[in-house]
Design a protein around this motif. Structure first.
Motif, short mmCIF file in Angstrom:
data_model
loop_
_atom_site.label_atom_id
_atom_site.label_comp_id
_atom_site.label_asym_id
_atom_site.label_seq_id
_atom_site.Cartn_x
_atom_site.Cartn_y
_atom_site.Cartn_z
N VAL A 1 0.96 -1.38 -0.02
CA VAL A 1 0.29 -0.22 -0.44
C VAL A 1 0.93 1.29 0.06
O VAL A 1 1.90 1.23 0.81
CB VAL A 1 -1.10 -0.13 1.20
CG1 VAL A 1 -1.11 1.42 1.38
CG2 VAL A 1 -2.00 -1.13 1.44
N THR A 2 0.65 1.80 -1.16
CA THR A 2 1.62 3.38 -0.64
C THR A 2 0.46 4.30 0.19
O THR A 2 -0.54 4.43 0.62
CB THR A 2 1.15 4.18 -2.17
OG1 THR A 2 1.61 3.10 -3.29
CG2 THR A 2 2.11 5.32 -2.52
N VAL A 3 1.32 5.06 0.73
CA VAL A 3 1.18 5.84 1.99
C VAL A 3 2.18 7.38 1.08
O VAL A 3 3.23 7.17 1.22
CB VAL A 3 2.27 5.47 3.37
CG1 VAL A 3 2.22 7.15 4.72
CG2 VAL A 3 1.62 4.45 3.97
N VAL A 4 0.71 8.50 1.45
CA VAL A 4 1.23 9.65 0.68
C VAL A 4 1.86 10.73 2.17
O VAL A 4 0.78 11.12 2.66
CB VAL A 4 0.52 9.93 0.32
CG1 VAL A 4 0.59 11.68 -0.88
CG2 VAL A 4 0.05 8.97 -0.88
N GLY A 5 2.82 11.37 1.46
CA GLY A 5 2.75 12.49 2.04
C GLY A 5 2.65 14.13 1.75
O GLY A 5 3.80 14.43 1.03
#
Length: 159
Positions: A1-5
Protein backbone atom coordinates in the motif's frame (compact mmCIF):
# COMPACT_ATOMS: atom_id res chain seq x y z
CA UNK A 1 0.00 0.00 0.00
CA UNK A 2 1.34 3.44 -0.86
CA UNK A 3 1.47 5.97 1.97
CA UNK A 4 1.40 9.57 0.74
CA UNK A 5 2.82 12.58 2.54
CA UNK A 6 2.43 16.30 2.04
CA UNK A 7 5.22 18.73 2.88
CA UNK A 8 3.57 21.95 4.01
CA UNK A 9 5.45 25.22 4.51
CA UNK A 10 3.83 28.49 5.47
CA UNK A 11 0.38 27.63 4.12
CA UNK A 12 1.80 26.28 0.88
CA UNK A 13 2.21 22.71 -0.39
CA UNK A 14 5.96 22.39 -0.89
CA UNK A 15 6.20 18.76 -1.90
CA UNK A 16 4.84 15.25 -1.81
CA UNK A 17 6.51 12.08 -0.59
CA UNK A 18 5.54 8.43 -0.79
CA UNK A 19 6.46 5.20 0.95
CA UNK A 20 5.27 1.62 0.62
CA UNK A 21 3.95 -0.48 3.50
CA UNK A 22 2.44 -3.95 3.63
CA UNK A 23 -1.17 -4.42 4.75
CA UNK A 24 -1.17 -5.39 8.44
CA UNK A 25 2.64 -5.48 8.28
CA UNK A 26 5.11 -4.37 10.89
CA UNK A 27 7.41 -1.86 9.23
CA UNK A 28 5.35 1.34 9.01
CA UNK A 29 7.75 3.19 11.30
CA UNK A 30 10.80 2.31 9.22
CA UNK A 31 9.04 3.03 5.89
CA UNK A 32 7.79 6.39 7.12
CA UNK A 33 11.21 7.38 8.48
CA UNK A 34 12.90 6.41 5.20
CA UNK A 35 10.29 8.32 3.16
CA UNK A 36 10.81 11.45 5.25
CA UNK A 37 14.60 11.13 5.07
CA UNK A 38 14.48 10.84 1.26
CA UNK A 39 12.25 13.90 0.96
CA UNK A 40 13.86 16.92 -0.69
CA UNK A 41 12.02 19.06 1.88
CA UNK A 42 13.57 17.22 4.84
CA UNK A 43 15.53 20.25 6.08
CA UNK A 44 12.32 22.33 6.23
CA UNK A 45 10.43 19.87 8.42
CA UNK A 46 9.44 20.89 11.93
CA UNK A 47 7.06 18.02 12.77
CA UNK A 48 5.56 14.81 11.40
CA UNK A 49 1.78 14.48 11.45
CA UNK A 50 0.10 11.16 10.78
CA UNK A 51 -3.61 10.66 10.32
CA UNK A 52 -4.12 7.66 12.58
CA UNK A 53 -1.50 5.52 14.25
CA UNK A 54 -1.82 2.65 11.76
CA UNK A 55 -1.48 2.45 7.99
CA UNK A 56 -2.78 -0.20 5.60
CA UNK A 57 -5.03 -1.88 8.12
CA UNK A 58 -2.95 -2.51 11.23
CA UNK A 59 0.61 -1.57 10.28
CA UNK A 60 1.14 0.39 13.50
CA UNK A 61 3.60 3.29 13.79
CA UNK A 62 5.87 3.33 16.84
CA UNK A 63 5.61 7.03 17.75
CA UNK A 64 8.55 7.07 20.15
CA UNK A 65 10.82 5.29 17.66
CA UNK A 66 9.76 7.58 14.80
CA UNK A 67 10.43 10.64 16.96
CA UNK A 68 13.86 9.26 17.84
CA UNK A 69 14.73 8.23 14.25
CA UNK A 70 13.85 11.63 12.79
CA UNK A 71 14.58 13.93 15.76
CA UNK A 72 11.22 15.59 15.05
CA UNK A 73 8.01 15.82 17.07
CA UNK A 74 5.37 13.29 15.93
CA UNK A 75 1.65 14.00 16.19
CA UNK A 76 -1.11 11.48 15.41
CA UNK A 77 -4.39 13.19 14.52
CA UNK A 78 -7.86 11.68 14.28
CA UNK A 79 -11.21 13.34 13.62
CA UNK A 80 -12.93 11.13 16.22
CA UNK A 81 -11.78 9.35 19.33
CA UNK A 82 -11.13 5.74 18.33
CA UNK A 83 -12.94 2.80 19.95
CA UNK A 84 -9.86 1.34 21.64
CA UNK A 85 -11.57 -1.75 23.10
CA UNK A 86 -12.79 -2.67 19.61
CA UNK A 87 -9.32 -2.06 18.13
CA UNK A 88 -7.71 -4.18 20.86
CA UNK A 89 -10.09 -7.08 20.21
CA UNK A 90 -9.47 -6.90 16.46
CA UNK A 91 -5.70 -6.88 16.94
CA UNK A 92 -5.58 -9.68 19.47
CA UNK A 93 -8.11 -11.93 17.73
CA UNK A 94 -7.45 -11.39 14.03
CA UNK A 95 -4.09 -9.79 13.26
CA UNK A 96 -0.72 -11.58 13.20
CA UNK A 97 1.54 -9.89 15.75
CA UNK A 98 -1.51 -8.18 17.24
CA UNK A 99 -0.24 -8.22 20.83
CA UNK A 100 2.95 -6.37 19.83
CA UNK A 101 0.95 -3.87 17.78
CA UNK A 102 -1.44 -3.27 20.68
CA UNK A 103 1.55 -2.56 22.96
CA UNK A 104 2.71 0.12 20.48
CA UNK A 105 -0.72 1.76 20.62
CA UNK A 106 -0.72 1.65 24.42
CA UNK A 107 2.84 3.00 24.57
CA UNK A 108 1.79 5.96 22.40
CA UNK A 109 -0.44 7.10 25.26
CA UNK A 110 -4.10 8.02 25.39
CA UNK A 111 -5.83 10.00 22.68
CA UNK A 112 -6.26 13.60 23.91
CA UNK A 113 -8.49 16.35 22.58
CA UNK A 114 -6.50 19.17 20.97
CA UNK A 115 -7.55 21.88 18.52
CA UNK A 116 -10.81 20.15 17.60
CA UNK A 117 -9.28 16.72 16.86
CA UNK A 118 -7.94 13.80 18.90
CA UNK A 119 -4.17 13.39 19.16
CA UNK A 120 -1.37 11.20 20.41
CA UNK A 121 2.10 12.71 20.57
CA UNK A 122 5.81 12.10 20.94
CA UNK A 123 8.36 14.87 21.38
CA UNK A 124 5.92 17.70 22.09
CA UNK A 125 3.79 18.80 25.02
CA UNK A 126 0.00 18.93 25.08
CA UNK A 127 0.20 22.71 24.69
CA UNK A 128 2.55 22.44 21.74
CA UNK A 129 0.25 19.86 20.12
CA UNK A 130 -2.70 22.22 20.60
CA UNK A 131 -0.79 25.14 19.06
CA UNK A 132 0.47 23.06 16.12
CA UNK A 133 -3.01 21.74 15.39
CA UNK A 134 -4.52 25.23 15.46
CA UNK A 135 -1.77 26.69 13.27
CA UNK A 136 -2.09 23.96 10.63
CA UNK A 137 -5.90 23.68 10.53
CA UNK A 138 -6.71 26.14 7.79
CA UNK A 139 -9.75 24.50 6.14
CA UNK A 140 -11.62 22.87 9.01
CA UNK A 141 -10.43 21.03 12.10
CA UNK A 142 -8.01 18.60 10.45
CA UNK A 143 -4.48 20.01 10.06
CA UNK A 144 -3.61 20.84 6.47
CA UNK A 145 -0.86 18.26 5.79
CA UNK A 146 -3.09 15.21 6.46
CA UNK A 147 -5.97 16.91 4.64
CA UNK A 148 -3.78 17.72 1.62
CA UNK A 149 -2.39 14.18 1.47
CA UNK A 150 -5.95 12.95 0.95
CA UNK A 151 -8.72 11.76 3.21
CA UNK A 152 -9.49 8.64 1.18
CA UNK A 153 -6.34 6.69 1.97
CA UNK A 154 -3.95 6.23 4.89
CA UNK A 155 -1.26 8.86 4.86
CA UNK A 156 1.80 10.19 6.50
CA UNK A 157 2.01 13.93 6.53
CA UNK A 158 4.86 16.20 7.37
CA UNK A 159 4.97 19.86 8.15
Amino acid sequence: VTVVGAVDASARLEGVLAARVRRDGGKATRALAEGVRRSRGRTQLRAVLVQGIAFAGFNVVDLAALHELLSLPVLVVARRKPDLPKIRRALLEHVPGGARKWRLIERAGPMEPAAGVWVQRAGLSAGEAQALGKRLARHGRLPEPPRAAGDSSPEACVS
